[in-house]
Design a protein around this motif. Structure first.
Motif, PDB file in Angstrom:
ATOM      1  N   LYS A 166      42.261  26.311  67.381  1.00  0.00           N
ATOM      2  CA  LYS A 166      41.591  26.869  66.211  1.00  0.00           C
ATOM      3  C   LYS A 166      42.594  27.315  65.161  1.00  0.00           C
ATOM      4  O   LYS A 166      42.372  27.148  63.954  1.00  0.00           O
ATOM      5  N   LYS A 167      43.696  27.880  65.588  1.00  0.00           N
ATOM      6  CA  LYS A 167      44.732  28.261  64.630  1.00  0.00           C
ATOM      7  C   LYS A 167      45.298  27.025  63.930  1.00  0.00           C
ATOM      8  O   LYS A 167      45.511  27.024  62.703  1.00  0.00           O
ATOM      9  N   PHE A 179      42.236  25.923  61.430  1.00  0.00           N
ATOM     10  CA  PHE A 179      41.771  26.780  60.345  1.00  0.00           C
ATOM     11  C   PHE A 179      42.884  27.459  59.566  1.00  0.00           C
ATOM     12  O   PHE A 179      42.674  27.862  58.413  1.00  0.00           O
ATOM     13  N   LEU A 180      44.069  27.602  60.136  1.00  0.00           N
ATOM     14  CA  LEU A 180      45.140  28.278  59.405  1.00  0.00           C
ATOM     15  C   LEU A 180      45.875  27.344  58.460  1.00  0.00           C
ATOM     16  O   LEU A 180      46.877  27.717  57.842  1.00  0.00           O
ATOM     17  N   GLY A 236      35.704  36.673  57.183  1.00  0.00           N
ATOM     18  CA  GLY A 236      36.019  35.631  58.163  1.00  0.00           C
ATOM     19  C   GLY A 236      34.807  35.010  58.816  1.00  0.00           C
ATOM     20  O   GLY A 236      34.918  33.945  59.443  1.00  0.00           O
ATOM     21  N   LEU A 293      33.499  31.278  58.943  1.00  0.00           N
ATOM     22  CA  LEU A 293      33.751  30.280  59.984  1.00  0.00           C
ATOM     23  C   LEU A 293      32.461  29.611  60.449  1.00  0.00           C
ATOM     24  O   LEU A 293      32.451  28.418  60.773  1.00  0.00           O
ATOM     25  N   TRP A 317      39.885  33.892  69.399  1.00  0.00           N
ATOM     26  CA  TRP A 317      39.614  33.421  68.055  1.00  0.00           C
ATOM     27  C   TRP A 317      38.320  34.024  67.507  1.00  0.00           C
ATOM     28  O   TRP A 317      37.364  34.213  68.243  1.00  0.00           O
ATOM     29  N   HIS A 369      36.389  35.963  63.561  1.00  0.00           N
ATOM     30  CA  HIS A 369      36.455  36.261  62.131  1.00  0.00           C
ATOM     31  C   HIS A 369      37.549  37.250  61.777  1.00  0.00           C
ATOM     32  O   HIS A 369      38.121  37.182  60.691  1.00  0.00           O
ATOM     33  N   TYR A 424      41.008  35.411  61.945  1.00  0.00           N
ATOM     34  CA  TYR A 424      41.066  34.488  60.811  1.00  0.00           C
ATOM     35  C   TYR A 424      41.380  35.235  59.514  1.00  0.00           C
ATOM     36  O   TYR A 424      42.287  34.860  58.748  1.00  0.00           O
ATOM     37  N   HIS A 426      44.985  36.479  59.040  1.00  0.00           N
ATOM     38  CA  HIS A 426      45.946  35.477  58.576  1.00  0.00           C
ATOM     39  C   HIS A 426      45.756  35.155  57.097  1.00  0.00           C
ATOM     40  O   HIS A 426      46.723  34.814  56.406  1.00  0.00           O
TER      41      HIS A 426
END
Length: 289
Positions: free
Chosen positions: A68-69, A72-73, A134, A137, A199, A201, A204, A207
């Motif tokens: 997920k990182k 989404f990052l 967040g 998502l 993982w 909101h 997320y 970051h």
């Protein structure tokens, strides 16, 4: 991650069900409604909460978090002005919510205005205003159990202080020798900056904002769902002395997050200029999601 069914995407009738469940688990003085008054459907909601945590605890693995990182990052899904991003959250309004008819933006304004009324610094007020951003998502196809829920470290043994710990029996990390010991891939008091959290909101948004907001604000954003620690002290062996000192800010924030719901809507048009100025003071013109 393997594909999931429609029911696995959304076991809760609305994202707010999780927050109301937290309120019932951790009641505090000043709660506007008794815990019996929340989510009174006569009521299969507890079954939805249990199913939510069964899925969350099954699929929140170390590999899931890294994947997920990586996805989404990159922040390549949308770019828009911050205020428009807050309005974008309104598409998450769920008419099945019996506790309030307010949209997501109004919920956030209630939180931030309560913080403002108590005379906290402006960065604290801004944190209250954006802390749930967040949750977009869900609008990018993430299942609810990868968006909300109590957060916890992955890559080490799951604490029995996490809600519904029995559901971790279905998590493959529970049987992986790399991850199922007290420290797992970490070391004694290595500090939360070196920990991968489940993982969701809050991780997320941390970051998204980490280069712009003061450190206390970042702790509020990143760890406000980490109830196994700030309510149960279950991960003291991983926290550094600095982490422990910073958790006082998480404790300051959480009552505003949990107990500021009201049926009285804020007047958005009157508040918008103040919050746009506040955003401009601390954040870039646009947010990349």
């Amino acid at each position: 991650m393997q594909s999931v069914s429609k029911n696995e995407m959304a076991p809760l009738t609305s994202l707010d069900v999780w927050e109301d469940d937290v309120l019932q688990r951790y009641p505090e003085a000043g709660t506007a409604k008794s815990k019996e008054a929340f989510r009174n459907y006569d009521s299969p909601e507890i079954d939805g909460v249990r199913e939510f945590y069964r899925l969350n605890h099954t699929y929140q693995t170390y590999d899931n978090v890294l994947a997920k990182k990586a996805n989404f990052l990159k922040f390549d899904k949308k770019e828009m002005p911050w205020w428009l991003a807050m309005e974008y959250l309104n598409t998450l309004v769920d008419e099945s919510d019996p506790d309030t008819s307010l949209d997501q933006l109004q919920h956030l304004l209630q939180t931030s205005e309560a913080i403002r009324a108590d005379g906290h610094p402006d960065w604290f007020i801004l944190t209250g205003f954006i802390h749930d951003l967040g949750k977009v998502l869900c609008l990018f196809g993430e299942p609810q159990w990868n968006v909300v829920g109590d957060s916890f470290p992955v890559g080490c043994k799951f604490s029995d202080k996490i809600v519904y710990p029995e559901f971790f029996a279905a998590n493959p990390d529970s049987y992986d020798e790399r991850y199922n010991t007290k420290y797992g891939v970490y070391s004694h008091q290595c500090g939360l900056d070196n920990i991968h959290m489940s993982w969701g909101h809050d991780e997320y948004l941390y970051h998204i904002t980490k280069d712009y907001l003061p450190e206390p604000a970042l702790y509020m954003i990143r760890y406000h769902s980490f109830y196994a620690q700030h309510r149960e002290n279950a991960y003291d062996h991983l926290l550094s002395a600095h982490d422990k000192s910073m958790f006082k800010w998480v404790d300051k924030f959480n009552p505003y997050d949990l107990y500021s719901k009201s049926s009285i809507p804020p007047v958005v048009s009157q508040l918008k200029p103040y919050y746009e100025d506040l955003i401009a003071k601390y954040l870039p013109q646009t947010v990349k999601l």
